[in-house]
Motif scaffolding. Structure first.
Motif, mmCIF file in Angstrom:
data_model
loop_
_atom_site.group_PDB
_atom_site.id
_atom_site.type_symbol
_atom_site.label_atom_id
_atom_site.label_comp_id
_atom_site.label_asym_id
_atom_site.label_seq_id
_atom_site.Cartn_x
_atom_site.Cartn_y
_atom_site.Cartn_z
ATOM 1 N N LYS A 207 -2.814 0.632 10.612
ATOM 2 C CA LYS A 207 -2.558 0.839 9.392
ATOM 3 C C LYS A 207 -1.278 0.075 9.814
ATOM 4 O O LYS A 207 -0.249 0.819 9.557
ATOM 5 C CB LYS A 207 -2.497 1.579 8.428
ATOM 6 C CG LYS A 207 -3.449 1.865 7.712
ATOM 7 C CD LYS A 207 -3.350 2.669 6.768
ATOM 8 C CE LYS A 207 -4.945 2.227 5.930
ATOM 9 N NZ LYS A 207 -4.481 3.852 4.605
ATOM 10 N N ASP B 68 -6.434 7.485 0.281
ATOM 11 C CA ASP B 68 -6.685 5.631 0.022
ATOM 12 C C ASP B 68 -7.838 5.333 -1.200
ATOM 13 O O ASP B 68 -8.731 5.999 -1.515
ATOM 14 C CB ASP B 68 -7.054 5.377 0.683
ATOM 15 C CG ASP B 68 -6.243 4.523 1.831
ATOM 16 O OD1 ASP B 68 -5.118 6.402 1.646
ATOM 17 O OD2 ASP B 68 -6.265 3.977 3.170
ATOM 18 N N HIS C 30 1.211 4.779 -2.640
ATOM 19 C CA HIS C 30 1.054 6.371 -2.493
ATOM 20 C C HIS C 30 2.645 6.494 -2.663
ATOM 21 O O HIS C 30 2.534 8.016 -2.765
ATOM 22 C CB HIS C 30 1.346 6.763 -0.275
ATOM 23 C CG HIS C 30 -0.438 6.283 -0.025
ATOM 24 N ND1 HIS C 30 -1.227 7.589 -0.553
ATOM 25 C CD2 HIS C 30 -0.447 5.480 1.082
ATOM 26 C CE1 HIS C 30 -1.919 6.782 -0.054
ATOM 27 N NE2 HIS C 30 -2.003 6.272 0.630
ATOM 28 N N HIS D 102 0.678 -1.262 -0.012
ATOM 29 C CA HIS D 102 0.361 0.161 -0.266
ATOM 30 C C HIS D 102 0.754 1.318 0.257
ATOM 31 O O HIS D 102 0.803 2.590 -0.506
ATOM 32 C CB HIS D 102 -1.094 -0.307 1.125
ATOM 33 C CG HIS D 102 -1.391 1.575 1.853
ATOM 34 N ND1 HIS D 102 -3.185 1.110 1.315
ATOM 35 C CD2 HIS D 102 -1.736 2.296 1.737
ATOM 36 C CE1 HIS D 102 -3.456 2.001 1.274
ATOM 37 N NE2 HIS D 102 -2.892 2.867 2.086
HETATM 38 ZN ZN ZN Z 1 -3.230 4.894 2.813
#
Ligand code: ZN
Ligand code: KG4
Length: 361
Positions: free
Chosen positions: A360, A311, A119, A115
């Motif tokens: 997270k 996101d 980004h 993830h």
């Molecule tokens: Zn994120």
């Protein structure tokens, strides 16, 4: 090249199709994001079990919509890229298993994506940036500064030793009785507040250790709030404004340090770039602080559209394209299992006290 991306690591269920045409120009053919904010609002934060169930219920429809919106079918797709970590494990399992099932049925390759890499590479999708550049990721789950040197080549220069910045905004909002998610509400209240009324601490400011810390600031906010009860609307506004000023100041100090390090490590880069990502990048005070810092240090300040900063699955599809193009798509394939923790940079030592404990981690 055409990749279907799937993102389910936290509280957004998202799917997207991104293509790269013959001239190597990326196009976001579709980008669907379903936020679960309403499901979690009553709890003041993301509830993992509710998130996982909501992903199960929504994901098939979101993928269908992303394919339909892009005018493509599975047959036209070159690969399926899905977030495999870091994040809430329930959601990761839903997204990665769905991706594996579709890939297996359609006979397409599967690419498990970090993830954070999504980004990190977004600015190449939106602004066509060349490596290397500096990334500041400030979201509800992450607060990191990363030197982005190439696809799969990242160096984390700073992270938070306790709370993520978005989390600090969310907790501050909660203490003051403002609704979830806290960031936008704290910013709104701060607009009519006096930022000089409370002298909140600037954690880590001037420290030789490059990292962030926000839990001391949170405690100071709690003490100020409990000392006043009952809080008037003006008190809330003043606390929010003072908190935001402290955050911008502390963040600015850490970023200035990283800009100087980047200059030293990459002296050949004439106009280096600082890229921001994550929901906190929406904050105007923070943005203005970063803008000013970059101008002073001769850096370009790159803030991709907010929809691609928060996101989404376009960044995951794009990371898949980057990996395909770099010949790295085989690295994390069908055998890959979801990882709730998955540092982008395996060389950086884990934080003392484990760093993130929240959604997270
Ligand atoms: Zn994120
Ligand atoms: O990247 P993001 O959408 O998602 C996750 O972290 O999953 O970031 C959400 C975070 C939340 O903590 C929210 O309070 C914060 O970004 N945020 C803001 C603002 N808008 C969202 N923080 C400060 N100011 C804002 N305007």
């Amino acid at each position: 090249m055409r990749v279907l991306g799937i993102e389910t690591s936290c509280d957004e269920t998202a799917a997207s199709v991104v293509t790269l045409d013959g001239a190597a120009t990326p196009v976001i053919a579709s980008n669907i994001v379903l936020s679960q904010i309403e499901e979690h609002a009553a709890f003041g934060g993301v509830v993992p079990e509710i998130a996982a169930r909501a992903h199960v219920e929504a994901l098939d429809g979101i993928i269908e919509a992303a394919l339909a919106d892009s005018g493509t079918t599975l047959a036209d797709i070159d690969a399926i890229a899905a977030t495999a970590g870091p994040g809430l494990v329930g959601g990761l399992i839903v997204g990665l298993m769905t991706a594996k099932a579709i890939a297996a049925a359609a006979g397409k390759p599967l690419i498990a994506i970090n993830h954070l890499e999504g980004h990190a590479l977004t600015a190449r999708l939106t602004d066509g940036l060349d490596f290397p550049y500096l990334l500041l990721l400030v979201s509800g789950g992450h607060t990191q500064i990363v030197a982005v040197r190439g696809v799969g080549d990242y160096q984390r220069w700073a992270t938070t030793i306790d709370d993520a910045l978005g989390e600090a905004f969310d907790k501050t909002a909660k203490m003051l009785g403002l609704p979830y998610p806290g960031g936008p509400n704290v910013e709104k209240a701060a607009a009519t507040g006096d930022a000089t009324r409370f002298a909140f601490p600037r954690p880590m400011k001037g420290s030789a250790q490059p990292d962030f810390s926000f839990s001391g600031l949170k405690t100071a906010v709690r003490q100020a709030a409990t000392a006043i009860q009952p809080l008037s609307e003006q008190d809330v506004a003043d606390i929010c404004a003072s908190f935001q000023a402290a955050v911008a100041d502390a963040l600015g100090d850490r970023v200035a340090r990283a800009l100087a390090r980047f200059r030293q490590e990459f002296p050949d880069k004439a106009t280096p770039s600082l890229v921001v990502a994550g929901g906190v990048a929406a904050n105007r005070t923070i943005k203005a602080t970063l803008h000013k810092l970059c101008a002073e240090a001769g850096f370009a300040f790159v803030a991709p559209p907010l929809k691609l900063c928060t996101d989404n699955a376009a960044m995951i599809a794009w990371a898949g394209i980057e990996r395909l193009r770099a010949g790295l798509s085989q690295e994390n394939g069908f055998d890959f299992v979801p990882r709730s923790r998955w540092p982008l940079d395996s060389i950086s030592a884990p934080m003392v006290g484990s760093g993130r404990r929240g959604a997270k981690a």
